[in-house]
Design a protein around this motif. Structure first.
Motif, PDB file in Angstrom:
ATOM      1  N   PRO A   1       0.816  -1.219   0.000  1.00  0.00           N
ATOM      2  CA  PRO A   1       0.000   0.000   0.000  1.00  0.00           C
ATOM      3  C   PRO A   1       0.853   1.273   0.000  1.00  0.00           C
ATOM      4  CG  PRO A   1      -0.792  -1.566   1.627  1.00  0.00           C
ATOM      5  CD  PRO A   1       0.473  -2.132   1.093  1.00  0.00           C
ATOM      6  N   ASN A   2       0.423   2.256  -0.785  1.00  0.00           N
ATOM      7  CA  ASN A   2       1.094   3.572  -0.847  1.00  0.00           C
ATOM      8  C   ASN A   2       2.585   3.501  -1.166  1.00  0.00           C
ATOM      9  OD1 ASN A   2      -1.290   4.194   1.505  1.00  0.00           O
ATOM     10  ND2 ASN A   2      -1.077   5.635  -0.206  1.00  0.00           N
ATOM     11  N   THR A   3       2.911   2.658  -2.112  1.00  0.00           N
ATOM     12  CA  THR A   3       4.308   2.606  -2.567  1.00  0.00           C
ATOM     13  C   THR A   3       4.421   2.870  -4.070  1.00  0.00           C
ATOM     14  OG1 THR A   3       4.187   0.235  -2.978  1.00  0.00           O
ATOM     15  CG2 THR A   3       4.994   0.914  -0.815  1.00  0.00           C
ATOM     16  N   ALA A   4       3.295   2.896  -4.777  1.00  0.00           N
ATOM     17  CA  ALA A   4       3.362   3.082  -6.236  1.00  0.00           C
ATOM     18  C   ALA A   4       3.644   4.553  -6.560  1.00  0.00           C
ATOM     19  CB  ALA A   4       2.058   2.630  -6.878  1.00  0.00           C
ATOM     20  N   LEU A   5       4.051   4.785  -7.804  1.00  0.00           N
ATOM     21  CA  LEU A   5       4.445   6.140  -8.213  1.00  0.00           C
ATOM     22  C   LEU A   5       3.709   6.574  -9.465  1.00  0.00           C
ATOM     23  CD1 LEU A   5       8.326   5.752  -7.959  1.00  0.00           C
ATOM     24  CD2 LEU A   5       6.819   6.774  -6.255  1.00  0.00           C
ATOM     25  N   GLY A   6       3.502   7.878  -9.557  1.00  0.00           N
ATOM     26  CA  GLY A   6       2.974   8.421 -10.805  1.00  0.00           C
ATOM     27  C   GLY A   6       4.049   9.164 -11.579  1.00  0.00           C
ATOM     28  N   HIS A   7       5.249   9.282 -10.976  1.00  0.00           N
ATOM     29  CA  HIS A   7       6.216  10.183 -11.609  1.00  0.00           C
ATOM     30  C   HIS A   7       7.597   9.585 -11.842  1.00  0.00           C
ATOM     31  CE1 HIS A   7       7.503  10.566  -7.407  1.00  0.00           C
ATOM     32  NE2 HIS A   7       8.629  11.059  -7.864  1.00  0.00           N
ATOM     33  N   SER A   8       7.861   8.375 -11.338  1.00  0.00           N
ATOM     34  CA  SER A   8       9.224   7.861 -11.489  1.00  0.00           C
ATOM     35  C   SER A   8       9.216   6.337 -11.582  1.00  0.00           C
ATOM     36  CB  SER A   8      10.099   8.353 -10.328  1.00  0.00           C
ATOM     37  OG  SER A   8      11.447   8.029 -10.575  1.00  0.00           O
ATOM     38  N   SER A   9      10.396   5.746 -11.395  1.00  0.00           N
ATOM     39  CA  SER A   9      10.544   4.313 -11.641  1.00  0.00           C
ATOM     40  C   SER A   9      10.213   3.474 -10.413  1.00  0.00           C
ATOM     41  CB  SER A   9      11.989   4.030 -12.051  1.00  0.00           C
ATOM     42  OG  SER A   9      12.236   2.648 -12.031  1.00  0.00           O
ATOM     43  N   MET A  10       9.344   2.492 -10.594  1.00  0.00           N
ATOM     44  CA  MET A  10       8.994   1.597  -9.493  1.00  0.00           C
ATOM     45  C   MET A  10      10.188   0.768  -9.048  1.00  0.00           C
ATOM     46  SD  MET A  10       6.201   2.083  -8.214  1.00  0.00           S
ATOM     47  CE  MET A  10       6.178   0.697  -7.091  1.00  0.00           C
ATOM     48  N   ILE A  11      11.176   0.648  -9.888  1.00  0.00           N
ATOM     49  CA  ILE A  11      12.317  -0.186  -9.497  1.00  0.00           C
ATOM     50  C   ILE A  11      13.093   0.479  -8.352  1.00  0.00           C
ATOM     51  CG2 ILE A  11      14.465  -1.238 -10.345  1.00  0.00           C
ATOM     52  CD1 ILE A  11      12.975  -1.811 -12.924  1.00  0.00           C
ATOM     53  N   PHE A  12      13.059   1.791  -8.309  1.00  0.00           N
ATOM     54  CA  PHE A  12      13.681   2.517  -7.191  1.00  0.00           C
ATOM     55  C   PHE A  12      12.979   2.142  -5.879  1.00  0.00           C
ATOM     56  CE2 PHE A  12      14.390   6.024  -4.311  1.00  0.00           C
ATOM     57  CZ  PHE A  12      15.706   6.389  -4.544  1.00  0.00           C
ATOM     58  N   ILE A  13      11.654   2.098  -5.926  1.00  0.00           N
ATOM     59  CA  ILE A  13      10.861   1.739  -4.740  1.00  0.00           C
ATOM     60  C   ILE A  13      11.123   0.282  -4.369  1.00  0.00           C
ATOM     61  CG2 ILE A  13       8.478   1.364  -3.918  1.00  0.00           C
ATOM     62  CD1 ILE A  13       9.158   4.325  -4.031  1.00  0.00           C
ATOM     63  N   ILE A  14      11.107  -0.587  -5.374  1.00  0.00           N
ATOM     64  CA  ILE A  14      11.329  -2.020  -5.129  1.00  0.00           C
ATOM     65  C   ILE A  14      12.675  -2.235  -4.435  1.00  0.00           C
ATOM     66  CG2 ILE A  14      11.892  -4.181  -6.348  1.00  0.00           C
ATOM     67  CD1 ILE A  14       9.594  -3.437  -8.334  1.00  0.00           C
ATOM     68  N   GLU A  15      13.712  -1.584  -4.940  1.00  0.00           N
ATOM     69  CA  GLU A  15      15.038  -1.762  -4.331  1.00  0.00           C
ATOM     70  C   GLU A  15      15.053  -1.249  -2.892  1.00  0.00           C
ATOM     71  OE1 GLU A  15      18.663  -0.913  -6.421  1.00  0.00           O
ATOM     72  OE2 GLU A  15      17.726  -1.230  -8.367  1.00  0.00           O
ATOM     73  N   SER A  16      14.318  -0.153  -2.636  1.00  0.00           N
ATOM     74  CA  SER A  16      14.259   0.384  -1.261  1.00  0.00           C
ATOM     75  C   SER A  16      13.607  -0.637  -0.331  1.00  0.00           C
ATOM     76  CB  SER A  16      13.441   1.676  -1.215  1.00  0.00           C
ATOM     77  OG  SER A  16      13.868   2.579  -2.207  1.00  0.00           O
ATOM     78  N   GLN A  17      12.514  -1.234  -0.793  1.00  0.00           N
ATOM     79  CA  GLN A  17      11.796  -2.194   0.044  1.00  0.00           C
ATOM     80  C   GLN A  17      12.604  -3.475   0.246  1.00  0.00           C
ATOM     81  OE1 GLN A  17       7.778  -1.926  -2.087  1.00  0.00           O
ATOM     82  NE2 GLN A  17       7.216  -2.122   0.056  1.00  0.00           N
ATOM     83  N   VAL A  18      13.260  -3.912  -0.819  1.00  0.00           N
ATOM     84  CA  VAL A  18      14.047  -5.147  -0.718  1.00  0.00           C
ATOM     85  C   VAL A  18      15.175  -4.967   0.298  1.00  0.00           C
ATOM     86  CG1 VAL A  18      15.677  -6.603  -1.984  1.00  0.00           C
ATOM     87  CG2 VAL A  18      13.428  -6.111  -2.959  1.00  0.00           C
ATOM     88  N   ARG A  19      15.775  -3.785   0.297  1.00  0.00           N
ATOM     89  CA  ARG A  19      16.829  -3.527   1.275  1.00  0.00           C
ATOM     90  C   ARG A  19      16.275  -3.667   2.702  1.00  0.00           C
ATOM     91  NH1 ARG A  19      19.880   2.193   1.337  1.00  0.00           N
ATOM     92  NH2 ARG A  19      20.158   1.667  -0.841  1.00  0.00           N
ATOM     93  N   TYR A  20      15.063  -3.129   2.912  1.00  0.00           N
ATOM     94  CA  TYR A  20      14.414  -3.198   4.233  1.00  0.00           C
ATOM     95  C   TYR A  20      14.159  -4.658   4.630  1.00  0.00           C
ATOM     96  CZ  TYR A  20      10.965  -1.729   7.809  1.00  0.00           C
ATOM     97  OH  TYR A  20      10.272  -1.500   8.972  1.00  0.00           O
ATOM     98  N   VAL A  21      13.682  -5.441   3.673  1.00  0.00           N
ATOM     99  CA  VAL A  21      13.385  -6.855   3.938  1.00  0.00           C
ATOM    100  C   VAL A  21      14.670  -7.600   4.305  1.00  0.00           C
ATOM    101  CG1 VAL A  21      12.516  -9.001   2.919  1.00  0.00           C
ATOM    102  CG2 VAL A  21      11.398  -6.834   2.377  1.00  0.00           C
ATOM    103  N   VAL A  22      15.723  -7.335   3.559  1.00  0.00           N
ATOM    104  CA  VAL A  22      16.997  -8.017   3.830  1.00  0.00           C
ATOM    105  C   VAL A  22      17.520  -7.605   5.207  1.00  0.00           C
ATOM    106  CG1 VAL A  22      19.407  -8.224   3.093  1.00  0.00           C
ATOM    107  CG2 VAL A  22      17.571  -8.352   1.395  1.00  0.00           C
ATOM    108  N   GLU A  23      17.376  -6.314   5.543  1.00  0.00           N
ATOM    109  CA  GLU A  23      17.808  -5.855   6.871  1.00  0.00           C
ATOM    110  C   GLU A  23      16.982  -6.553   7.960  1.00  0.00           C
ATOM    111  OE1 GLU A  23      20.448  -3.986   7.752  1.00  0.00           O
ATOM    112  OE2 GLU A  23      20.915  -4.193   5.627  1.00  0.00           O
ATOM    113  N   ALA A  24      15.689  -6.751   7.694  1.00  0.00           N
ATOM    114  CA  ALA A  24      14.827  -7.444   8.660  1.00  0.00           C
ATOM    115  C   ALA A  24      15.289  -8.894   8.825  1.00  0.00           C
ATOM    116  CB  ALA A  24      13.379  -7.405   8.185  1.00  0.00           C
ATOM    117  N   ALA A  25      15.584  -9.546   7.699  1.00  0.00           N
ATOM    118  CA  ALA A  25      16.031 -10.952   7.752  1.00  0.00           C
ATOM    119  C   ALA A  25      17.336 -11.056   8.543  1.00  0.00           C
ATOM    120  CB  ALA A  25      16.198 -11.495   6.336  1.00  0.00           C
ATOM    121  N   LYS A  26      18.215 -10.100   8.336  1.00  0.00           N
ATOM    122  CA  LYS A  26      19.506 -10.127   9.042  1.00  0.00           C
ATOM    123  C   LYS A  26      19.288  -9.904  10.542  1.00  0.00           C
ATOM    124  CE  LYS A  26      22.133  -7.394   6.132  1.00  0.00           C
ATOM    125  NZ  LYS A  26      23.228  -6.730   5.550  1.00  0.00           N
TER     126      LYS A  26
END
Ligand code: N01
Length: 501
Positions: free
Chosen positions: A391-416
């Motif tokens: 929720p509330n992570t999509a964009l109307g103005h830029s690349s979703m891959i930037f958001i995806i990478e931000s979230q993936v980093r968070y997930v990996v930090e959580a796993a660690k």
């Protein structure tokens, strides 16, 4: 059924989100994971959407992973098959494909509080299978479930009918009478292609979009060889594209009146592509640009103005065995019907199949107040569930891959963090999630999406925008830079022993 396969992480979906999760988990030493994908290959939406003219409307220099630059992009805005081939190549080179399972759909996922694991049932070519996973990483995407229009009589249509995201390449459209319902991002790409081959095309428009010119061009051989030899040059171009797109965010989020400049561009685009004043009036939106996704095309208006195309704006009342009937009583016969009517975004069907700690599905929980997640990623009541493009992570103005990478980093930090602290479960506190959601709602108020005077798929049934991120992308990244365990209830055994926040 045999006993469940134990895995540390089960990733749902092998699109850009699932693939990034696999690669980054692997790099972090979290190698015990499985990626389950319902389709036959990686690439997600870029594997599935094969309609004629499918291209990305975000420049490829930015619509690509920061950790896998591609010096060989052919054009500023790459076509679907090139983006898919890029995803495939990145997957192959990552060495993670041995943990991908294709043609396999997740039937349901249930949190087992006793075992502190997600029990995930899948259906694949060799039947049903169960996994018991410490974490469930949902990367199934917001634009994956086609929404078919609910129009009286549509099931009785005897010709070929298909959704833009499920293109039937076996149907030869040459010389046929074809109708396209919808005038969104998909339709504006496929209509100009169809116009060139069909006999006659009826385009059914419910709401016109603001459409600005596409600054299209191919990269020269010289540019590609510079990108190849001087990665810094490509990084600089990427940074420039990022900054340019990012500079547009405030017009969406805080100063919608700035959108007048976009409207001017849109009107010029109409005037350039269409001569007929009546048709011009039909395609001119009456709401603020940006309220619905701003589209880019140089081909859409000329296609609508072509002799073999009619733009129909009277509402559709019924579909018969071989025609579409509109409210003015006109019946237009067709051979083929293409529905480019979008996706289930604010009520994602996968939510019906995920059952949390209290035995409620995500769909049930969200049905009460709309989609909500802490930092767009984790959800109270659903321990160890991480949603990429939540929720509330999509964009109307830029690349979703930037958001995806931000979230993936968070997930990996959580796993660690879970491994380091010996945690069996992490779950955002209700207070943390509520505070996050309240802040999103506050920031959403002045945005063009809430004030622009349109109806859009960004808004849910309560009128809230639960889809888009109401800010700059670098702010989102900053919020997710570290796993903030103090906002989580954590468990170190079967019983809750430590509660933070
Ligand atoms: O879907 P949409 P889409 N009767 O929901 C109309 C991404 N994308 O597949 O506006 C008649 O935008 C509906 O009308 P209205 C991108 O994020 C990206 O085109 O609701 N009409 C609308 O015109 C995009 O935003 C790329 O009044 C009906 C259309 O169908 C998202 O996907 C390319 C109807 C649906 O438009 C979705 O785009 C393509 C009905 N019953 C897509 N129901 C890139 O280039 C719906 N409509 C990256």
């Amino acid at each position: 059924m045999s006993s469940p396969q134990q895995v540390d992480h089960l990733v749902v979906g092998a699109g850009f989100a699932g693939l990034a999760a696999a690669i980054k988990l692997d790099e972090a030493g979290e190698r015990d994971f499985v990626v389950v994908e319902k389709d036959s290959d990686v690439g997600g939406t870029w594997h599935v959407n094969t309609y004629p003219g499918a291209e990305c409307d975000v420049p490829s220099q930015l619509y690509s992973y920061s950790f896998a630059l591609n010096p060989d992009w052919s054009k500023v805005y790459s076509p679907q098959e090139e983006i898919w081939a890029y995803a495939r190549r990145v997957a192959e080179e990552s060495g993670t494909l041995d943990r991908f399972v294709f043609d396999t759909a997740v039937r349901d996922a249930r949190w087992d509080d006793e075992a502190q694991r997600w029990i995930v049932r899948t259906q694949g070519p060799s039947g049903e299978k169960e996994y018991a996973a410490r974490t469930l990483i949902a990367g199934s995407g917001g634009l994956s479930e086609p929404r078919l229009p609910e129009i009286e009589g549509i099931e009785g249509f005897r010709g070929e009918i298909f959704h833009s995201a499920r293109w039937n390449h076996d149907v030869d459209l040459t010389g046929k009478r074809v109708a396209v319902i919808g005038t969104g991002a998909s339709a504006i790409q496929l209509v100009p292609e169809l116009q060139q081959v069909v006999g006659h095309l009826d385009v059914y428009q419910r709401t016109p979009n603001w459409i600005i010119p596409r600054n299209e061009r191919s990269f020269t051989g010289l540019e590609k060889s510079v990108f190849q030899r001087v990665p810094g040059a490509q990084r600089a171009l990427r940074a420039l594209v990022y900054a340019t797109l990012e500079s547009r965010a405030p017009a969406f989020t805080r100063f919608p009146q700035l959108m007048r400049a976009v409207e001017l561009q849109g009107r010029k685009n109409i005037a350039k592509g269409i001569k007929d004043p009546e048709l011009r009036a039909k395609v001119t939106p009456d709401y603020r640009a940006g309220c619905k996704r701003i589209l880019i095309s140089n081909k859409w208006y000329p296609a609508l103005a072509a002799d073999n195309v009619d733009l129909v704006t009277d509402p559709i009342t019924t579909i018969t065995g071989d025609a579409i009937v509109t409210a003015d009583g006109v019946e237009r016969p067709i051979d083929v019907l293409v529905v480019a009517t979008g996706f289930y975004v604010t009520e994602p069907p996968i939510a019906q199949h995920i059952t949390g700690r209290e035995g409620r599905t995500l769909a049930d929980v969200w049905d009460v107040g709309g989609m909500a997640a802490y930092k767009g990623t984790t959800i109270h009541g659903f321990p160890n569930l991480f949603q990429i493009v939540g929720p509330n992570t999509a964009l109307g103005h830029s690349s979703m891959i930037f958001i995806i990478e931000s979230q993936v980093r968070y997930v990996v930090e959580a796993a660690k963090a879970m491994r380091r602290e010996g945690l069996t479960a992490v779950e955002p506190t209700q207070a943390a999630q509520d505070a996050w959601t309240a802040e999103i709602r506050r920031r959403m108020r002045p945005t063009v999406w809430q004030t622009g005077g349109c109806a859009s798929w960004y808004l849910d049934k309560f009128g809230n925008n639960t889809t888009l991120w109401p800010g700059q992308t670098f702010t989102f990244r900053k919020h997710l830079a570290a796993f903030d365990i103090d906002r989580y209830d954590v468990r170190v055994s079967h019983h809750r022993e430590a509660v933070h926040a």
